[in-house]
Structure formats: C-alpha cells, structure tokens
Design an enzyme around this catalytic site. Structure first.
Site, PDB file in Angstrom:
ATOM      1  N   GLY A 195      74.919 -14.161  48.266  1.00 32.14           N
ATOM      2  CA  GLY A 195      74.404 -14.253  49.843  1.00 32.14           C
ATOM      3  C   GLY A 195      74.738 -14.490  50.910  1.00 32.14           C
ATOM      4  O   GLY A 195      75.472 -14.427  51.674  1.00 32.14           O
TER       5      GLY A 195
ATOM      6  N   TYR B 203      63.733  -8.457  34.737  1.00 30.31           N
ATOM      7  CA  TYR B 203      64.881  -8.827  35.316  1.00 30.31           C
ATOM      8  C   TYR B 203      65.838  -7.387  35.157  1.00 30.31           C
ATOM      9  O   TYR B 203      66.449  -7.221  36.494  1.00 30.31           O
ATOM     10  CB  TYR B 203      65.341 -10.233  35.747  1.00 30.31           C
TER      11      TYR B 203
END
Length: 376
Positions: free
Chosen positions: A80, A242
């Site tokens: 990110g 996940y």
C-alpha cells in the site's frame, strides 16, 4: 463465518428473517439511491477508454488532464505504501491514505519522501463498519472526486489459536478483509460513477490462495446454519480464515463486474501482487517490493483497463490474466455471497440504530427520575 455467539448465516439465500430480525422490512439505506440491477449473466470483459478527459485551462484553449484522486486502504506499509508513493510521485494523483493509525501513516509518508501536496490521511478502521461509514462521510466532505479505489489492507493471523472479532462481532480476518472492504466499495461506488476521469477503477487485492488449487469450503457456510467463527462452519484456523477472506474478495470483484461494469463503465479487477516481504503476507515466491511493485500499473496503465480480470505477473514482470479457481469464479456463489454480505452490513446498522434508541430511552428515564426527585 459467524458472530462470536451467534451464526450469521441464514438457512437459505432467500430467507426473510435473519437472527430473528426481518430483513425484508429494511431497505439497504447505505447504498441509496437504490437502483434495480440485472443479476447474473456471463463475465463480459471490456477495455476501458484511454482517451483523457480534458478541461480548458487558458484562453488559448490548451487542454489539461486534471489530477486524479485515488483511495488506498492500508497505505502505511508494504504494498500500500509503495503504491501510494509511486502514484504520488507522478504528480498526476492525489492519494488518500485510508489507514487505522493516522500518525503511523503520516510518518510513513514522510519517511518515503511523499510531497504533502500529493497525499492526505483519513482515518479508517475496516474492523468497524461504523468507521467505514464515517470514513466515507469524511472523504465526501473533502470535496474531492473519486477516480480509483484500491482495497489493499488485510489482516493475516496464521498462527492464531483462537478467533478474534471485529467491533461488530465478525471473525477478524473475514470481517476486515471482506466485509469492511465490501461496505466501503458499495458506499463509494456512487462517487466512482460520478467521476469524469477517463478510466475509473476499483481494485481488490487477491491472493494465490484463491487461484487454482485454492481452499474449498465456502459452500457449507453459505448454504447452512452454523455457530462457528469460520465461514464454512469448521474449527477455527487462522491461515484458512485469511484464505477464505481472499476468496470472498475475488468473488466480490466478479460480482461488482457483473452487476455494474456495463452500466457504469467502471473497471473492476483483482490482482495477485506476489510476496510482500515487509508485511508477512507471503503470497508467492515472486518478490513485489518498493518501486518494482506492479500495483500502480493496475491503477493507471491503459493496457490493464480490462474489467472482470484477475491480474498476475510472471518472473519477467510481464502481466497476464490469471485463472481464477472454480470456487472463486462461481457466479452463483458470488451472487449468494453478495446478497448475504449486504444483509450483514445492513443488519449491523439496524442493531446500531436500536442501541442508540436504547441509550436515548435510558437517558430520558434518568432525566425523568432526576426531575421527580427534585420536584417531589
């Protein structure tokens, strides 16, 4: 996947009540204005237009492309941050760093030399649906258009022995990675539709765990009633939680494409970014770090403007359309997951409204009791 004490999964996708609450009586007010959309249909991939939108900037009629605005969740580290830095450095994008830790995001931006004119930080905690709504309101108050949304943030707890839960009671991995991003994307879709930018994109980060050979088990959670924290009703497994969240992400991307691409022209895509060595999210043996991250290309490159695609990169850094597993590309499962997710995020809002009414009632009772003591 369930609430800490109760199942979140209805007996069937068409159930009219949910945990004793009538869902049919409640409009999905989060997603207003409501529009009837065509469901189903095959994946129809199209290439987004690449001609730049222009504005007249001077009397001599020179045309310029305005700066785009992109929201990136989890932009304070890893992929990110690398993506935020790369887009900000072009000078063509203003990056909204949507992060849980405001100060960490500011320090991270400064540490990589991002120019303050090219980014802003707005608080977002994807583990709280109320925070997602507040973020949306705060972004809209900024007055900026939205041209791209990158759903990148993720919780990964592979060694956890016991489940932990979001503020709304969902298992943390699926609640954050899937439901938090689902609500965020649904709320901001109208903003993307209003943008005049030439290529508007909604990108969801996937994982190799959702590709060929990925995990199975969503069917049990989607079709039956269970009280497990896992989406398939099984025993808790942090790594699988996940993986399940990533399959949900890719199913969601496919359903966004089927429902909205033809109508809006927005490009919906997911990608497999490779190994994120700085965050512990080891998604492959192919490294993806720093300026070599392919992620900015998926936001800006006209050749990667195809909708409904799961992008990957080979060892030579060449992009290609990866194959989704049968489970991650099942249109019926995507539809059921979408409908269930909408019910869940609305159901939480109903509970929040009811709790607020209870607080107001309690405050009123306390006030009346206090006045009675004073008067009598």
């Amino acid at each position: 996947m369930a609430l800490q004490a109760s199942s979140l999964l209805p007996p069937s996708p068409s159930a009219r009540s949910f945990l004793g609450i009538s869902l049919a009586d409640h409009a999905v007010s989060d997603f207003s204005p409501r529009r009837r959309v065509r469901l189903g249909g095959g994946v129809r991939a199209q290439t987004a237009t690449t001609s730049p939108s222009t504005t007249v900037s001077s009397p001599d009629a020179k045309k310029t492309l305005r700066k785009g605005t992109v929201i990136i969740t989890g932009a304070s580290s890893g992929l990110g941050l690398a993506t935020a830095k790369a887009l900000a450095e072009t000078g063509k994008w203003h990056v909204i760093m949507a992060c849980r830790d405001f100060l960490k995001a500011e320090r991270a931006a400064k540490s990589v030399g991002m120019n303050k004119e090219n980014y802003s930080v707005i608080h977002l905690d994807l583990a709280s649906l109320d925070s997602v709504r507040q973020f949306t309101d705060n972004f809209r108050r900024s007055g900026r258009p939205l041209d791209a949304l990158v759903c990148n943030a993720a919780v990964y707890l592979p060694t956890a022995k016991e489940p932990t839960f979001t503020a709304d009671g969902f298992e943390l991995s699926v609640g954050t990675n899937h439901l938090g991003h689902f609500l965020l994307a649904r709320l901001l879709l109208d903003d993307l539709k209003k943008s005049d930018y030439p290529s508007r994109r909604l990108i969801i980060v996937g994982s190799i765990t959702g590709g060929p050979g990925g995990p199975a088990g969503l069917a049990g959670g989607l079709n039956g009633l269970n009280t497990s924290s896992m989406i398939n009703g099984g025993e808790f497994d942090g790594a699988k939680a996940y993986k399940d969240s990533k399959v949900c992400n890719m199913l969601t991307m496919q359903e966004f494409h089927r429902r909205f691409h033809e109508e809006t022209g927005v490009t919906f895509a997911s990608l497999y970014p490779g190994c994120i060595a700085t965050t512990g999210l080891f998604r492959s043996h192919i490294p993806s770090s720093g300026s070599s991250s392919p992620f900015p290309e998926v936001v800006t490159d006209p050749s990667l403007g195809k909708s409904g695609v799961y992008w990957s990169w080979n060892k030579d850094s060449a992009s290609f359309q990866n194959q989704l597993s049968e489970e991650a590309s099942d249109p019926e499962k995507a539809r059921k997951l979408w409908e269930l997710s909408e019910k869940l995020v609305v159901w939480v809002k109903i509970l929040e409204r009811d709790r607020e009414r209870e607080r107001e009632r309690d405050a009123l009772v306390l006030l009346v009791c206090t006045l009675c003591k004073i008067l009598f």
